[in-house]
Design an enzyme around this catalytic site. Structure first.
Site, short mmCIF file in Angstrom:
data_model
loop_
_atom_site.label_atom_id
_atom_site.label_comp_id
_atom_site.label_asym_id
_atom_site.label_seq_id
_atom_site.Cartn_x
_atom_site.Cartn_y
_atom_site.Cartn_z
N HIS A 1 0.78 -1.20 0.03
CA HIS A 1 0.04 -0.08 -0.03
C HIS A 1 0.86 1.12 0.08
O HIS A 1 2.02 1.18 0.22
CB HIS A 1 -1.03 0.00 1.33
CG HIS A 1 -0.05 -0.04 2.64
ND1 HIS A 1 0.56 1.18 3.15
CD2 HIS A 1 0.10 -1.05 3.30
CE1 HIS A 1 1.12 0.53 3.98
NE2 HIS A 1 0.96 -0.63 4.40
O1 LIG Z 1 5.04 -0.66 13.82
P1 LIG Z 1 4.10 -0.66 13.23
O2 LIG Z 1 2.41 -0.74 14.09
O3 LIG Z 1 3.92 0.37 11.90
O4 LIG Z 1 3.85 -2.03 12.33
C1 LIG Z 1 2.75 -2.28 11.57
C2 LIG Z 1 3.22 -2.97 10.07
O5 LIG Z 1 4.06 -1.84 9.52
P2 LIG Z 1 5.49 -2.14 9.24
O6 LIG Z 1 6.22 -3.03 10.32
O7 LIG Z 1 5.43 -2.72 8.13
O8 LIG Z 1 6.18 -0.78 8.73
C3 LIG Z 1 2.14 -2.88 9.49
O9 LIG Z 1 2.73 -3.51 7.83
P3 LIG Z 1 2.06 -2.47 6.51
O10 LIG Z 1 2.92 -2.98 5.53
O11 LIG Z 1 0.64 -2.51 6.46
O12 LIG Z 1 2.37 -1.05 7.04
C4 LIG Z 1 1.26 -4.14 10.09
O13 LIG Z 1 0.05 -4.31 9.12
C5 LIG Z 1 0.90 -3.69 11.21
O14 LIG Z 1 -0.11 -4.88 11.73
C6 LIG Z 1 2.06 -3.38 12.37
O15 LIG Z 1 2.67 -4.49 12.21
P4 LIG Z 1 2.77 -5.29 13.61
O16 LIG Z 1 3.82 -6.59 13.06
O17 LIG Z 1 1.60 -5.52 13.98
O18 LIG Z 1 3.71 -4.36 14.47
#
Ligand SMILES: O=P(O)(O)O[C@H]1[C@H](OP(=O)(O)O)[C@@H](OP(=O)(O)O)[C@H](O)[C@@H](O)[C@H]1OP(=O)(O)O
Length: 488
Positions: free
Chosen positions: A108
């Protein structure tokens, strides 16, 4: 496939009311955040896509933001021309080669912070406002001019910059692959769109479609997309991954040990000194919150905010490594199930390639010239891990930060917002079918291949290389708990 009314891009879909299949959204609920912010002068959503006036507009640490990073930091030429495409990077072995199909798995676009991180950012802001004693211009700016504008209900939603990320990518891909992504192919239903049901992915898909309809001025036809979490959120449905990694506090031990380790403690102390607050107030979570404030202000509003002054380059490398440890152990090579949970997507992608090759071979029109699949970092990273990309000789550990400075597993370079993995098929005549992998619009080599073929491998050689996965990698078998007892 039922035709749907053209959807104005700004009318984004909310998570709660996202219908299973697409109908005209109740726009009001969701454009308010956009316009409210703009009306109150917080240009939260209006992005200045134009070329940067000068380098000081870009935080010096912007290239270390991992999965919170801007796509333009991975492709700096896009800062000057967001629609720039360099077709010469595609080197098919001969001029006869025709593009016949591409499958794109796309993250996204730029989004707001998740609620979990907004809470941490608010906590840090309160610590600074109530305790900072140092006297720096950037700190005065935080204390007197900067206002906490992030709210819990932002919940990782797509922002206007994220809308533009996908619109622009759609236009660039149509320029890079004009016979696969064209008005005729879109109108003819040769370009299926598949999305995770998460609001930021649905709205990214809507934006991608709008990027094409606006490019070709299509006002008389609507385009559908399918929500498919089995494919785009396989990690939620892989029981073994959920139990052994997602819900297992021990699974992130290496990351947890690193953020309690000497490198992070030094960063925390340097931040506390720069603010003039007691060391005890700046925990690793507060250091992360400060780093994310810098990253989100830049990604969403394209500003080099005063929060970035809390870090120098060596600090940013430590913060980057901490998030790469999360990505490595939660979605990468850390545990075998991380990548095996993407088996279902792997097989789906290769079945689309196989279908296109056999349709092409039998002289039939290829029914899907381009398949657009929109998901998350946790959709793409397990798949590129399963394919063996960015595998270093040493795992990322809490104890080998210093030895990992040249690692290839680096999400700042591979997984920014709108990151995309493309698999492009070429028919070079006489049954010579080639497969070109691309990451973020740059050709990459399939692991284990030398690149003597100018990186465009024979499709059959690639299938031979992944024969064990193609004949195995059974999602149900891999994700079913009973059959696996692993010592963590
Ligand atoms: O640290 P956050 O809360 O932002 O982590 C998100 C994930 O973000 P990312 O680690 O990839 O930067 C998010 O992935 P995304 O690709 O949709 O941005 C994920 O969906 C969300 O559940 C958080 O991941 P987590 O593993 O639950 O911390």
């Amino acid at each position: 496939m039922a035709q749907r009314p053209l959807i104005p891009v700004t009318s984004l879909v909310s998570p709660q009311t996202a219908p299973r299949t697409r109908t005209m959204p109740n726009v009001l609920l969701h454009i308010i955040p956009f316009y409210f912010a703009t009306l109150t002068g917080i240009a939260c959503c209006s992005v200045d896509d134009g070329p940067f006036k000068d380098k000081s507009d870009i935080p010096s640490i912007a290239k270390y933001f991992t999965t919170k990073g801007r796509y333009e930091e991975v492709n700096p030429y896009l800062r000057d021309d967001i629609l720039a495409v360099n077709t010469s990077i595609l080197k098919p072995p001969s001029a006869q080669c025709q593009q016949i199909h591409l499958t794109a798995v796309i993250r996204h676009g730029t989004r707001y912070p998740t609620t979990k991180n907004v809470k941490k950012m608010k906590k840090l802001y309160n610590i600074v406002v109530h305790n900072a004693t140092e006297d720096h211009s950037w700190l005065r700016e935080i204390l007197t001019e900067w206002k906490m504008w992030y709210t819990d209900d932002m919940d990782g939603r797509l922002v206007q910059k994220g809308v533009m990320d996908h619109k622009h990518l759609a236009v660039r891909l149509s320029k890079m692959f004009p016979t696969l992504i064209s008005e005729e192919k879109l109108r003819g239903g040769f370009i299926p769109f598949i999305s995770s049901s998460k609001h930021r992915c649905v709205n990214s898909t809507v934006s991608f479609i709008a990027g094409l309809t606006e490019l070709w001025g299509i006002k008389d036809q609507e385009f559908d997309y399918a929500m498919n979490d089995a494919l785009m959120r396989f990690f939620d449905q892989c029981t073994r991954f959920v139990e052994e990694v997602e819900d297992n506090p021990l699974a992130m031990t290496e990351r947890d040990k690193f953020v309690e380790g000497p490198e992070m403690t030094r960063v925390q102390q340097k931040i506390a000194d720069r603010l003039g607050v007691p060391y005890s107030l700046i925990t690793s979570d507060m250091a992360e919150a400060a780093f994310y404030l810098c990253a989100y202000e830049f990604a969403i509003k394209t500003v080099n905010s005063p929060w970035c002054r809390l870090f120098d380059m060596s600090d940013a490398l430590v913060m980057e490594y901490a998030n790469d440890l999360k990505q490595f152990w939660k979605r990468g090579y850390g545990y075998d199930i991380n990548s095996k949970s993407s088996c279902i997507l792997f097989h789906d992608v290769f079945s689309r390639l196989e279908k296109a090759v056999s349709e092409n071979k039998s002289g039939k029109q290829v029914s899907e010239t381009a398949t657009i699949m929109v998901g998350h970092a946790e959709t793409i990273l397990p798949l590129i891990t399963l394919l063996g990309f960015f595998k270093d000789s040493e795992p990322l550990l809490s104890t080998n930060f210093a030895k990992q400075s040249q690692r290839s597993f680096r999400t700042s370079r591979t997984l920014p917002y709108v990151a995309n993995l493309l698999l492009v098929l070429y028919d070079c005549g006489g049954g010579d079918i080639r497969l070109q992998p691309m990451l973020n619009e740059k050709p990459i080599l399939f692991p284990g291949f030398s690149g003597q073929n100018a990186s465009m491998e024979l499709y059959q050689d690639v299938r031979q290389h992944y024969r064990d996965l193609l004949h195995g990698c059974d999602f149900d078998a891999e994700c079913h708990m009973a059959t696996h007892f692993v010592e963590l």
